[in-house]
Enzyme design. Structure first.
Site, PDB file in Angstrom:
ATOM      1  N   GLU A 279      54.888   5.228  47.873  1.00  0.00           N
ATOM      2  CA  GLU A 279      55.941   5.603  48.813  1.00  0.00           C
ATOM      3  C   GLU A 279      56.872   4.411  49.096  1.00  0.00           C
ATOM      4  OE1 GLU A 279      55.603   9.137  52.094  1.00  0.00           O
ATOM      5  OE2 GLU A 279      54.497   7.332  52.553  1.00  0.00           O
ATOM      6  N   HIS A 300      32.719   7.460  32.701  1.00  0.00           N
ATOM      7  CA  HIS A 300      32.242   8.622  31.931  1.00  0.00           C
ATOM      8  C   HIS A 300      33.309   9.707  31.862  1.00  0.00           C
ATOM      9  CE1 HIS A 300      28.020   7.105  31.880  1.00  0.00           C
ATOM     10  NE2 HIS A 300      28.527   6.399  32.883  1.00  0.00           N
ATOM     11  N   LYS A 415      60.463  19.224  51.748  1.00  0.00           N
ATOM     12  CA  LYS A 415      60.467  19.819  53.100  1.00  0.00           C
ATOM     13  C   LYS A 415      61.652  20.757  53.251  1.00  0.00           C
ATOM     14  CE  LYS A 415      58.353  15.811  55.313  1.00  0.00           C
ATOM     15  NZ  LYS A 415      58.586  14.700  56.211  1.00  0.00           N
TER      16      LYS A 415
HETATM   17  O1  PA5 Z   1      54.449   6.473  55.541  1.00  0.00           O
HETATM   18  C1  PA5 Z   1      55.023   7.399  56.052  1.00  0.00           C
HETATM   19  O2  PA5 Z   1      56.003   7.232  56.796  1.00  0.00           O
HETATM   20  C2  PA5 Z   1      54.560   8.833  55.867  1.00  0.00           C
HETATM   21  O3  PA5 Z   1      53.509   8.933  54.981  1.00  0.00           O
HETATM   22  C3  PA5 Z   1      54.137   9.442  57.190  1.00  0.00           C
HETATM   23  O4  PA5 Z   1      53.075   8.681  57.718  1.00  0.00           O
HETATM   24  C4  PA5 Z   1      53.733  10.903  57.044  1.00  0.00           C
HETATM   25  O5  PA5 Z   1      54.742  11.633  56.453  1.00  0.00           O
HETATM   26  C5  PA5 Z   1      53.402  11.504  58.397  1.00  0.00           C
HETATM   27  O6  PA5 Z   1      54.495  11.418  59.244  1.00  0.00           O
HETATM   28  P1  PA5 Z   1      54.367  11.590  60.797  1.00  0.00           P
HETATM   29  O7  PA5 Z   1      53.535  10.495  61.324  1.00  0.00           O
HETATM   30  O8  PA5 Z   1      55.772  11.546  61.317  1.00  0.00           O
HETATM   31  O9  PA5 Z   1      53.729  12.928  61.053  1.00  0.00           O
END
Ligand code: PA5
Length: 427
Positions: A279, A300, A415
């Protein structure tokens, strides 16, 4: 503590040649003037964290342990992976009768089957909920929380349910904060300048980790030790920077970084790492794809590909020197299984030889570059150190790649489509 070994990477360039670029990146991190500089709050957090909130976390964790059988952590991505990674790594994967509190997870999936199974399990337990969402609007988490809250209110009534719900979210904004105000839940803040995947050392990770019985003072001490160590901008003195440069060099002709562990309870550490690196770096058509395997189990299966398949990957091995428990191979009178040559040997000895044999096979015959990270042991202090080490690495590595390591614009597209398909207003 933590040791980095790059001797099996066959890097083409010298690490030292990066010193000018590293100096500039160190400056960008310190002045917060680089891309995403508003999200560098995690960098000094092990020193600057809110001590008052930390005490409230410890008090709340004790309250949860004293009053409930189960804590349900309701969050997704950075809002649950870090806690689960640390809890699994230290507590292990087996149901533990000594544990006074069990931690389970919901809010990270839309799977109706998993969701119903969790709700069925909770029907006969006393449970508390820690709902965690920075935005307060994440759909997976919101739906799961609605279901959990309904179940809890039906079981114990609205007033008692309020005493069993703990929320971690933005201090001002979002639907979850509004709900906290309306219902009066005990709540914790996610600082504005710390993004989800960098938040494990905030209340996001600390409350579930402390509730599971892990020493969060030691966790933060380990992170602080790492913070001091990895603030040194001299490449030869800073393994987090060395690792970032090695990844950057290997990226020139490899597409995948395969995280390798030899402890099954590190599987969620690998998941946390995959989120942190994918990410943070997978953008603008750049970045290494992080994958993970658990050895010797996956020797394995996927091991075949690593040894002999397309030469697209390098490995980053996370090896723990001293296991939490150890046991020896027993002697057998008739030796029918032919294992007596190992009788009396600790299982850690066998695991270590599997690691060394695999290292040699992958490096020498497979021509796979391998980065080695060894950790002395799997306790809270070492885990705190390790988590900070990786966060520091990704900041350097992301800036070397020329991207913003602190945003995640790509995750919004699914989304948008999903909301449109679901008929959400405005989509
Ligand atoms: O690293 C990030 O920003 C994302 O992985 C969020 O943690 C994830 O989308 C969850 O978001 P939120 O905490 O707003 O529910």
């Amino acid at each position: 503590m933590l040791a980095l070994n790059l001797t099996h990477t066959k890097l083409k360039g010298s690490l030292k040649d990066y010193q000018d670029r590293i100096n500039r990146i160190t400056d960008l991190i310190a002045t917060k003037k680089g891309p995403g500089g508003d999200f560098l709050g995690w960098d000094q957090w092990p020193k600057q964290f809110d001590k008052e909130e930390f005490s409230l976390i410890q008090k709340t964790a004790k309250y949860i342990r004293d009053n409930f059988q189960v804590l349900v952590v309701c969050g997704i991505g950075g809002s649950y992976l870090g806690a689960r990674a640390v809890i699994d790594a230290i507590q292990g994967l087996m149901p533990n009768k000594d544990k006074s509190l069990e931690v389970i997870y919901l809010g990270q999936t839309f799977s109706p089957t998993y969701t119903q199974q969790v709700l069925n399990y909770l029907a006969t337990k006393t449970f508390a909920i820690n709902v965690i969402s920075k935005s307060g609007t994440t759909t997976e988490t919101s739906i799961a929380f609605r279901l959990l809250k309904d179940l809890l209110e039906k079981k114990v009534g609205v007033t008692e349910a309020r005493k069993a719900i703990f929320a971690t979210t933005d201090k001002e904004k979002g639907a979850l904060r509004a709900l906290v105000k309306q219902e009066g839940y005990v709540s914790f803040n996610l600082p504005d300048d710390i993004g989800g995947r960098y938040s494990v050392l905030t209340a996001v990770g600390l409350l579930p980790i402390a509730a599971s019985g892990i020493d969060i003072v030691a966790l933060m001490a380990g992170a602080k030790e790492a913070m001091v160590l990895y603030s040194n901008s001299q490449i030869e003195a800073n393994p987090a920077i060395q690792y970032a440069i090695a990844r950057h060099q290997l990226y020139q002709d490899k597409a995948v970084e395969m995280f390798v562990t030899y402890e099954p309870q590190f599987a969620m550490i690998a998941e946390w790492l995959k989120q942190l690196f994918a990410e943070s770096e997978g953008k603008e058509n750049k970045g290494l794809l992080p994958g993970s395997v658990s050895f010797s189990t996956d020797l394995h299966s996927v091991g075949q590909f690593i040894q002999d398949g397309s030469p697209i990957l390098f490995e980053t091995v996370l090896y723990v020197k001293k296991p939490t428990y150890d046991l020896t191979v027993p002697l057998s009178v008739n030796d029918a299984d032919g294992l007596n040559y190992l009788a009396g040997r600790p299982l850690s000895f066998v695991n270590e030889k599997a690691y060394l044999g695999t290292l040699q096979a992958h490096v020498e015959e497979g021509q796979v570059p391998v980065i080695l990270i060894t950790l002395d042991q799997m306790d809270a202090h070492h885990l705190g150190h390790l988590l900070y080490f990786f966060m520091k690495t990704v900041a350097y590595s992301g800036y070397l790649l020329g991207i913003n390591p602190f945003n995640q614009p790509g995750v919004e597209i699914y989304k948008r489509n999903m909301f449109k398909l679901l008929g959400k207003k405005g989509y």
